[in-house]
Enzyme design. Sequence first.
Site, PDB file in Angstrom:
ATOM      1  N   ILE A  94     -17.443  90.290  12.814  1.00  0.00           N
ATOM      2  CA  ILE A  94     -17.029  91.456  12.043  1.00  0.00           C
ATOM      3  C   ILE A  94     -16.031  92.325  12.781  1.00  0.00           C
ATOM      4  O   ILE A  94     -15.483  93.276  12.209  1.00  0.00           O
ATOM      5  CB  ILE A  94     -18.240  92.312  11.637  1.00  0.00           C
ATOM      6  CG1 ILE A  94     -19.031  92.743  12.873  1.00  0.00           C
ATOM      7  CG2 ILE A  94     -19.127  91.550  10.671  1.00  0.00           C
ATOM      8  CD1 ILE A  94     -20.187  93.683  12.556  1.00  0.00           C
ATOM      9  N   GLY A  95     -15.785  92.028  14.027  1.00  0.00           N
ATOM     10  CA  GLY A  95     -14.824  92.812  14.796  1.00  0.00           C
ATOM     11  C   GLY A  95     -14.382  92.054  16.027  1.00  0.00           C
ATOM     12  O   GLY A  95     -15.138  91.258  16.579  1.00  0.00           O
ATOM     13  N   GLU A  96     -13.154  92.310  16.440  1.00  0.00           N
ATOM     14  CA  GLU A  96     -12.638  91.612  17.614  1.00  0.00           C
ATOM     15  C   GLU A  96     -11.669  92.516  18.354  1.00  0.00           C
ATOM     16  O   GLU A  96     -10.779  93.110  17.748  1.00  0.00           O
ATOM     17  CB  GLU A  96     -11.944  90.310  17.210  1.00  0.00           C
ATOM     18  CG  GLU A  96     -11.457  89.494  18.392  1.00  0.00           C
ATOM     19  CD  GLU A  96     -10.924  88.134  17.967  1.00  0.00           C
ATOM     20  OE1 GLU A  96     -10.833  87.912  16.737  1.00  0.00           O
ATOM     21  OE2 GLU A  96     -10.607  87.330  18.844  1.00  0.00           O
ATOM     22  N   THR A 153      -9.700  93.092  22.500  1.00  0.00           N
ATOM     23  CA  THR A 153      -9.085  92.324  23.572  1.00  0.00           C
ATOM     24  C   THR A 153     -10.116  91.734  24.518  1.00  0.00           C
ATOM     25  O   THR A 153      -9.986  90.610  24.972  1.00  0.00           O
ATOM     26  CB  THR A 153      -8.118  93.222  24.368  1.00  0.00           C
ATOM     27  OG1 THR A 153      -7.212  93.831  23.461  1.00  0.00           O
ATOM     28  CG2 THR A 153      -7.346  92.399  25.387  1.00  0.00           C
ATOM     29  N   PHE A 154     -11.182  92.486  24.794  1.00  0.00           N
ATOM     30  CA  PHE A 154     -12.161  92.020  25.772  1.00  0.00           C
ATOM     31  C   PHE A 154     -13.594  92.036  25.242  1.00  0.00           C
ATOM     32  O   PHE A 154     -14.539  92.085  26.014  1.00  0.00           O
ATOM     33  CB  PHE A 154     -12.056  92.848  27.051  1.00  0.00           C
ATOM     34  CG  PHE A 154     -10.789  92.584  27.811  1.00  0.00           C
ATOM     35  CD1 PHE A 154     -10.655  91.465  28.607  1.00  0.00           C
ATOM     36  CD2 PHE A 154      -9.714  93.440  27.689  1.00  0.00           C
ATOM     37  CE1 PHE A 154      -9.481  91.209  29.291  1.00  0.00           C
ATOM     38  CE2 PHE A 154      -8.532  93.197  28.376  1.00  0.00           C
ATOM     39  CZ  PHE A 154      -8.420  92.075  29.174  1.00  0.00           C
ATOM     40  N   SER A 155     -13.743  92.017  23.941  1.00  0.00           N
ATOM     41  CA  SER A 155     -15.075  91.918  23.362  1.00  0.00           C
ATOM     42  C   SER A 155     -14.975  91.488  21.909  1.00  0.00           C
ATOM     43  O   SER A 155     -13.922  91.626  21.283  1.00  0.00           O
ATOM     44  CB  SER A 155     -15.826  93.252  23.455  1.00  0.00           C
ATOM     45  OG  SER A 155     -15.219  94.210  22.608  1.00  0.00           O
ATOM     46  N   LYS A 205     -22.591  92.785  20.282  1.00  0.00           N
ATOM     47  CA  LYS A 205     -21.312  92.994  20.957  1.00  0.00           C
ATOM     48  C   LYS A 205     -21.265  92.113  22.200  1.00  0.00           C
ATOM     49  O   LYS A 205     -22.011  92.343  23.160  1.00  0.00           O
ATOM     50  CB  LYS A 205     -21.137  94.461  21.332  1.00  0.00           C
ATOM     51  CG  LYS A 205     -19.816  94.776  22.024  1.00  0.00           C
ATOM     52  CD  LYS A 205     -19.668  96.265  22.269  1.00  0.00           C
ATOM     53  CE  LYS A 205     -18.355  96.591  22.959  1.00  0.00           C
ATOM     54  NZ  LYS A 205     -18.200  98.035  23.197  1.00  0.00           N
ATOM     55  N   ASP A 224     -11.181 107.125  23.754  1.00  0.00           N
ATOM     56  CA  ASP A 224     -10.575 106.254  22.739  1.00  0.00           C
ATOM     57  C   ASP A 224     -11.085 106.633  21.349  1.00  0.00           C
ATOM     58  O   ASP A 224     -11.499 105.773  20.568  1.00  0.00           O
ATOM     59  CB  ASP A 224     -10.879 104.793  23.043  1.00  0.00           C
ATOM     60  CG  ASP A 224      -9.938 103.843  22.312  1.00  0.00           C
ATOM     61  OD1 ASP A 224      -8.869 104.300  21.851  1.00  0.00           O
ATOM     62  OD2 ASP A 224     -10.258 102.652  22.192  1.00  0.00           O
TER      63      ASP A 224
END
Length: 552
Positions: free
Chosen positions: A45-47, A49-51, A71, A158
Amino acid sequence: FQTTKKCITRTFFTLNFSLGASTDIEKLYEAVPQLGNLFKIKGKIGEGTFSSVYLAVAQGRGNQEEKVALKHLIPTSHPVRIAAELQCLIVAGGQDNVMGVKCCFRKNDHVVIVMPYLEHESFLDILNSLSFEEVRDYMFNLLKALKRIHHFGIVHRDVKPSNFLYNQQLKQYALVDFGLAQGTPETKIELLKVIQSEAPQGSCTYTKPQITLGSQVSVTSTAPRHSTHQSATKTANKRPCSASQTQIKEGHKRKEGQECFAHQRSVFGERNFNVRSPAFQDRSTVKLVKQPKVTDIPSRKLSAKKKATSTLNNGLAKKAASSCPANLTCDCYAKDRVCSICLSRRQQVAPRAGTPGFRAPEVLIKCPHQSTAIDIWSAGIIFLSLLSDRYPFYKAGDDLTALAQIMTIRGSRETIQAARTFGKSILCSKEIVAQDLRKLCERLRGNSTSFDNSTGDVQIKPQESALPAEISNAFEASLQGPQKHIHYQKQHHHGGDGRDVRITEKGADPKGWDNVPDEAYDLLDKLLDLNPATRITAKDALLHPFFRNMKQ
């Protein structure tokens, strides 16, 4: 035709993403086998750069299924960073719209954080549908979450819509992704103190040579008088890989024994690829190709000559830099060269994390001492997008362009004055007047109207830019969008001379955008205060008259 083309492209992208997600799920089961006994992973459901984030179902008591978010942090994430993120979720999470954590799994270098799942909508998809009251609720709950984490001395670094999940139907919110979090000097998160202890030391008092910022703006970028250390982010994310183990990611092998550098970055809920930094590219996708040797003699001579010239120039530059007094003023501004004075300056090191378009001025100008005020600025940018119906509001390719874009809204004189408070000097080739925030937002939203005396009709003005002519093309493009439709009621009356007189009256906007109070723009002005020292805090913002009669 264009609509059909977009649909085909979207379908093709979705198919590729689904196929890739299936492969990633299989790899995750292999990397962390204990997940297979407890969760059934439904999909990605989400992507970031590092996870990557996956939706999974856990079998609860009474065979009741519970949705959770998994995650997965890739192996290059530094252990201190991972532990600090977990500690933020455990200490501050679970209350006041801050995401909590259920448990965590680790297998070798793979870490999976299990969090409650909040079904949510994309910010861009719901932006046009939000009423003014929904916007007020959104901002109230965002500031409530920031007040919570700032109480524990956590700087999120962020804050953006994709990191503040929102379920429009259930009125639920969740601030997520503490992978870039840092601590204040009084932080209650012990592991953030470890990261903070490695932060750059020094004062915000600087000398004032200038470096050209495009053709419009320039800003000093000098080293502090005291020696600086490497930034906490760079130090914390530098981790040597095991020499006896070959790291594999996405089908590409890493070289054994090489050092891996990673900048902790993750996205929960939305697919977001605009956060990849060139300095921290995933080395698993980069292939090193050995250049062929030059065989012909003329090429060898030319190469040797260039190398000798380069070495000579570097030697002269170093010699000039070492012999240059530190108190001299630079004389290379607006010239096609860099003087020895500027070469002698050490490059300033300061935290720069965050997403382009949401970075505060003190981040763009590289002030070493950054506080929770940078989160408040990011919240102000979100509020500006909501009031103006423009997302993203700022879109710049680099920090200097971003600073110039901020000037077009907040004014060049105000930006220069604010920079002086933290030891920076900015030069702008032309004075830019600060914009009236109400007029700006109403123009961009399309609420400006005019009355035509000849016909008796109320007409909508064409959407016009509220920005000065000096604004960059990229910023103009980011402000373009569909014009809002305004509802009107037509009434016909007969004049005394027998003529038919037509009068058009503007009807009330059911979403309340025709009656935005002054308190909204007053709060926006305080959130976007250029000076972090006087910028409103989350605690004080919740007490602002804009949120009058709202439950704290």
